[in-house]
Design a protein around this motif. Structure first.
Motif, short mmCIF file in Angstrom:
data_model
loop_
_atom_site.label_atom_id
_atom_site.label_comp_id
_atom_site.label_asym_id
_atom_site.label_seq_id
_atom_site.Cartn_x
_atom_site.Cartn_y
_atom_site.Cartn_z
N LEU A 119 45.37 22.56 76.05
CA LEU A 119 45.61 21.50 75.08
C LEU A 119 44.30 21.09 74.40
O LEU A 119 44.24 20.97 73.17
N LEU A 120 43.24 20.91 75.18
CA LEU A 120 41.95 20.52 74.59
C LEU A 120 41.41 21.61 73.67
O LEU A 120 40.86 21.31 72.61
N ALA A 121 41.57 22.86 74.06
CA ALA A 121 41.10 23.96 73.22
C ALA A 121 41.86 23.98 71.89
O ALA A 121 41.27 24.17 70.82
N ARG A 122 43.17 23.75 71.95
CA ARG A 122 43.98 23.74 70.73
C ARG A 122 43.59 22.56 69.84
O ARG A 122 43.48 22.70 68.61
N MET A 123 43.34 21.40 70.45
CA MET A 123 42.95 20.22 69.67
C MET A 123 41.57 20.40 69.03
O MET A 123 41.36 20.02 67.88
N LYS A 124 40.63 21.03 69.77
CA LYS A 124 39.29 21.27 69.20
C LYS A 124 39.35 22.27 68.07
O LYS A 124 38.66 22.12 67.05
N ALA A 125 40.19 23.30 68.20
CA ALA A 125 40.33 24.28 67.12
C ALA A 125 40.93 23.62 65.88
O ALA A 125 40.51 23.90 64.75
N ALA A 126 41.89 22.74 66.06
CA ALA A 126 42.50 22.05 64.93
C ALA A 126 41.50 21.12 64.27
O ALA A 126 41.46 21.00 63.03
N ALA A 127 40.64 20.45 65.07
CA ALA A 127 39.63 19.57 64.50
C ALA A 127 38.60 20.37 63.70
O ALA A 127 38.16 19.94 62.63
N GLU A 128 38.21 21.53 64.22
CA GLU A 128 37.26 22.40 63.50
C GLU A 128 37.86 22.87 62.18
O GLU A 128 37.19 22.87 61.15
N ALA A 129 39.13 23.27 62.21
CA ALA A 129 39.79 23.75 61.00
C ALA A 129 39.89 22.62 59.97
O ALA A 129 39.71 22.84 58.76
N LYS A 130 40.16 21.42 60.43
CA LYS A 130 40.26 20.29 59.52
C LYS A 130 38.89 19.94 58.96
O LYS A 130 38.76 19.58 57.77
N LYS A 131 37.85 20.07 59.78
CA LYS A 131 36.48 19.76 59.33
C LYS A 131 36.01 20.79 58.30
O LYS A 131 35.35 20.45 57.32
N ASP A 132 36.41 22.03 58.49
CA ASP A 132 36.03 23.09 57.54
C ASP A 132 36.73 22.93 56.20
O ASP A 132 36.18 23.29 55.16
N ASP A 133 37.96 22.41 56.21
CA ASP A 133 38.70 22.22 54.97
C ASP A 133 38.11 21.09 54.13
O ASP A 133 38.17 21.13 52.91
N ALA A 134 37.53 20.12 54.76
CA ALA A 134 37.03 18.94 54.04
C ALA A 134 35.69 19.17 53.39
O ALA A 134 35.09 20.10 53.27
#
Length: 55
Positions: free
Chosen positions: A40-55
């Motif tokens: 779960l933590l790995a999936r949440m960190k990957a989603a946060a990275e993807a969101k940070k890269d989009d911004a």
């Protein structure tokens, strides 16, 4: 008189009246069992990275 029926009502059994149709690990849940905390933590960190890269 019915003395058995007198008195206060019985407390509940503290369990649900039915099982959920999409409970974790059941056959109807398409995603299978519950994921571990590390997954779960790995999936949440990957989603946060993807969101940070989009911004």
């Amino acid at each position: 008189m019915d003395y058995k029926a007198a008195g206060s009502p019985k407390k509940g059994k503290n369990q649900p009246r039915h099982s959920e149709h999409n409970a974790h690990g059941s056959g109807k849940k398409p995603f299978g069992a519950r994921e571990t905390k590390a997954e779960l933590l790995a999936r949440m960190k990957a989603a946060a990275e993807a969101k940070k890269d989009d911004a």
